[in-house]
Design a protein around this motif. Structure first.
Motif, PDB file in Angstrom:
ATOM      1  N   THR A  22      43.911 -45.077 108.470  1.00 52.23           N
ATOM      2  CA  THR A  22      43.631 -46.357 107.825  1.00 52.23           C
ATOM      3  C   THR A  22      44.258 -46.387 106.448  1.00 52.23           C
ATOM      4  OG1 THR A  22      41.583 -46.632 109.066  1.00 52.23           O
ATOM      5  CG2 THR A  22      41.794 -47.869 107.008  1.00 52.23           C
ATOM      6  N   THR A  23      44.093 -45.325 105.699  1.00 49.83           N
ATOM      7  CA  THR A  23      44.646 -45.262 104.351  1.00 49.83           C
ATOM      8  C   THR A  23      46.161 -45.414 104.384  1.00 49.83           C
ATOM      9  OG1 THR A  23      42.818 -43.852 103.639  1.00 49.83           O
ATOM     10  CG2 THR A  23      44.794 -43.864 102.254  1.00 49.83           C
ATOM     11  N   GLN A  24      46.813 -44.726 105.314  1.00 53.41           N
ATOM     12  CA  GLN A  24      48.263 -44.816 105.414  1.00 53.41           C
ATOM     13  C   GLN A  24      48.704 -46.241 105.733  1.00 53.41           C
ATOM     14  OE1 GLN A  24      50.104 -41.969 108.009  1.00 53.41           O
ATOM     15  NE2 GLN A  24      52.059 -43.010 107.979  1.00 53.41           N
ATOM     16  N   ARG A  25      48.017 -46.895 106.649  1.00 51.45           N
ATOM     17  CA  ARG A  25      48.365 -48.284 106.988  1.00 51.45           C
ATOM     18  C   ARG A  25      48.228 -49.194 105.780  1.00 51.45           C
ATOM     19  NH1 ARG A  25      45.419 -51.054 111.415  1.00 51.45           N
ATOM     20  NH2 ARG A  25      46.668 -52.774 110.626  1.00 51.45           N
ATOM     21  N   ILE A  26      47.169 -49.008 105.017  1.00 51.68           N
ATOM     22  CA  ILE A  26      46.961 -49.857 103.845  1.00 51.68           C
ATOM     23  C   ILE A  26      48.023 -49.575 102.794  1.00 51.68           C
ATOM     24  CG2 ILE A  26      45.369 -50.395 101.957  1.00 51.68           C
ATOM     25  CD1 ILE A  26      43.114 -49.819 104.082  1.00 51.68           C
ATOM     26  N   LEU A  27      48.322 -48.294 102.582  1.00 53.75           N
ATOM     27  CA  LEU A  27      49.362 -47.951 101.612  1.00 53.75           C
ATOM     28  C   LEU A  27      50.707 -48.578 101.985  1.00 53.75           C
ATOM     29  CD1 LEU A  27      48.552 -44.190 100.996  1.00 53.75           C
ATOM     30  CD2 LEU A  27      48.487 -46.016  99.290  1.00 53.75           C
ATOM     31  N   LEU A  28      51.029 -48.588 103.262  1.00 49.31           N
ATOM     32  CA  LEU A  28      52.319 -49.104 103.708  1.00 49.31           C
ATOM     33  C   LEU A  28      52.366 -50.625 103.797  1.00 49.31           C
ATOM     34  CD1 LEU A  28      53.145 -46.488 106.483  1.00 49.31           C
ATOM     35  CD2 LEU A  28      54.124 -46.645 104.181  1.00 49.31           C
ATOM     36  N   ASP A  29      51.238 -51.251 104.120  1.00 48.17           N
ATOM     37  CA  ASP A  29      51.244 -52.685 104.399  1.00 48.17           C
ATOM     38  C   ASP A  29      50.697 -53.570 103.280  1.00 48.17           C
ATOM     39  OD1 ASP A  29      52.309 -52.022 106.837  1.00 48.17           O
ATOM     40  OD2 ASP A  29      50.433 -52.258 107.950  1.00 48.17           O
ATOM     41  N   ALA A  30      50.039 -53.001 102.301  1.00 45.71           N
ATOM     42  CA  ALA A  30      49.448 -53.816 101.231  1.00 45.71           C
ATOM     43  C   ALA A  30      50.537 -54.440 100.367  1.00 45.71           C
ATOM     44  CB  ALA A  30      48.520 -52.970 100.367  1.00 45.71           C
ATOM     45  N   SER A  31      50.295 -55.657  99.958  1.00 47.53           N
ATOM     46  CA  SER A  31      51.238 -56.347  99.083  1.00 47.53           C
ATOM     47  C   SER A  31      50.898 -56.143  97.609  1.00 47.53           C
ATOM     48  CB  SER A  31      51.257 -57.842  99.412  1.00 47.53           C
ATOM     49  OG  SER A  31      49.972 -58.387  99.206  1.00 47.53           O
ATOM     50  N   VAL A  32      49.828 -55.383  97.352  1.00 49.34           N
ATOM     51  CA  VAL A  32      49.404 -55.077  95.976  1.00 49.34           C
ATOM     52  C   VAL A  32      49.264 -53.562  95.843  1.00 49.34           C
ATOM     53  CG1 VAL A  32      48.220 -57.290  95.688  1.00 49.34           C
ATOM     54  CG2 VAL A  32      46.947 -55.315  96.553  1.00 49.34           C
ATOM     55  N   PRO A  33      49.177 -53.042  94.608  1.00 46.67           N
ATOM     56  CA  PRO A  33      48.981 -51.599  94.447  1.00 46.67           C
ATOM     57  C   PRO A  33      47.679 -51.126  95.104  1.00 46.67           C
ATOM     58  CG  PRO A  33      49.589 -52.619  92.365  1.00 46.67           C
ATOM     59  CD  PRO A  33      49.314 -53.731  93.331  1.00 46.67           C
ATOM     60  N   VAL A  34      47.689 -49.870  95.518  1.00 49.90           N
ATOM     61  CA  VAL A  34      46.507 -49.252  96.152  1.00 49.90           C
ATOM     62  C   VAL A  34      46.183 -47.984  95.366  1.00 49.90           C
ATOM     63  CG1 VAL A  34      45.572 -48.221  98.254  1.00 49.90           C
ATOM     64  CG2 VAL A  34      47.166 -50.158  98.415  1.00 49.90           C
ATOM     65  N   LEU A  35      44.927 -47.860  94.964  1.00 53.56           N
ATOM     66  CA  LEU A  35      44.443 -46.677  94.262  1.00 53.56           C
ATOM     67  C   LEU A  35      43.579 -45.889  95.236  1.00 53.56           C
ATOM     68  CD1 LEU A  35      43.988 -44.993  91.684  1.00 53.56           C
ATOM     69  CD2 LEU A  35      42.134 -46.588  91.104  1.00 53.56           C
ATOM     70  N   VAL A  36      43.976 -44.657  95.557  1.00 57.42           N
ATOM     71  CA  VAL A  36      43.243 -43.829  96.503  1.00 57.42           C
ATOM     72  C   VAL A  36      42.524 -42.733  95.711  1.00 57.42           C
ATOM     73  CG1 VAL A  36      43.399 -42.337  98.524  1.00 57.42           C
ATOM     74  CG2 VAL A  36      44.938 -44.297  98.302  1.00 57.42           C
ATOM     75  N   ILE A  37      41.216 -42.640  95.938  1.00 57.29           N
ATOM     76  CA  ILE A  37      40.357 -41.711  95.201  1.00 57.29           C
ATOM     77  C   ILE A  37      39.779 -40.688  96.163  1.00 57.29           C
ATOM     78  CG2 ILE A  37      38.239 -41.542  93.826  1.00 57.29           C
ATOM     79  CD1 ILE A  37      40.489 -43.066  92.439  1.00 57.29           C
ATOM     80  N   LYS A  38      39.888 -39.407  95.782  1.00 54.02           N
ATOM     81  CA  LYS A  38      39.225 -38.346  96.555  1.00 54.02           C
ATOM     82  C   LYS A  38      37.855 -38.091  95.955  1.00 54.02           C
ATOM     83  CE  LYS A  38      41.228 -34.589  97.673  1.00 54.02           C
ATOM     84  NZ  LYS A  38      42.022 -33.362  97.704  1.00 54.02           N
ATOM     85  N   ALA A  39      36.874 -37.915  96.806  1.00 58.41           N
ATOM     86  CA  ALA A  39      35.535 -37.585  96.339  1.00 58.41           C
ATOM     87  C   ALA A  39      35.503 -36.144  95.865  1.00 58.41           C
ATOM     88  CB  ALA A  39      34.508 -37.788  97.457  1.00 58.41           C
ATOM     89  N   GLY A  40      34.687 -35.870  94.845  1.00 53.77           N
ATOM     90  CA  GLY A  40      34.506 -34.492  94.398  1.00 53.77           C
ATOM     91  C   GLY A  40      33.867 -33.672  95.490  1.00 53.77           C
ATOM     92  N   GLU A  41      34.187 -32.383  95.520  1.00 52.61           N
ATOM     93  CA  GLU A  41      33.653 -31.540  96.603  1.00 52.61           C
ATOM     94  C   GLU A  41      32.577 -30.642  96.119  1.00 52.61           C
ATOM     95  OE1 GLU A  41      36.832 -31.321  99.754  1.00 52.61           O
ATOM     96  OE2 GLU A  41      37.739 -30.335  98.021  1.00 52.61           O
TER      97      GLU A  41
END
Length: 124
Positions: free
Chosen positions: A105-124
């Motif tokens: 899902t993240t990859q699709r959004i990164l490739l198809d979004a017409s605006v910037p995408v900020l991806v955040i990893k949760a702390g472990e």
């Protein structure tokens, strides 16, 4: 303009919400949360999200994904509908086999979004 956060009740969703609050404050703009768990739009706000909204003291418009549309399409469509200037997502680590067998899902959004995408990893 608006910051859109794709939210689910996971550590990744919580991290994405916190980052989206910071981003909306930095940009001095509205914050919209799209709850990824399918619900009718008149459903109550999930308890964890309600607590996060209260804790951050930020007005947040909340919408819910329909079960008739997949997650990536729901996020992309909602971003377009609200004229989002950025999409904020939470991410988790996946195994190589998981990456091969399942679409990202993240990859699709990164490739198809017409605006910037900020991806955040949760702390472990």
């Amino acid at each position: 303009m608006t910051v859109l956060v794709a939210y689910n009740e996971t550590p990744q969703g919580k991290a994405a919400f916190a980052a989206a609050v910071e981003e909306s404050e930095r940009r001095e703009t509205n914050l919209v949360a799209l709850v990824l768990t399918p619900q009718p739009n008149d459903a109550p706000i999930p308890s964890q999200l309600g607590a996060l909204i209260s804790a951050h003291g930020k007005d947040v418009d909340v919408s819910f994904r329909s079960d008739k549309i997949d997650v990536a399409d729901a996020i992309l469509d909602h971003a377009e509908r609200i004229d989002a200037e950025i999409i904020v997502l939470g991410a988790r680590k996946r195994t190589p086999v998981g990456k091969f067998l399942l679409g990202s899902t993240t990859q699709r959004i990164l490739l198809d979004a017409s605006v910037p995408v900020l991806v955040i990893k949760a702390g472990e």
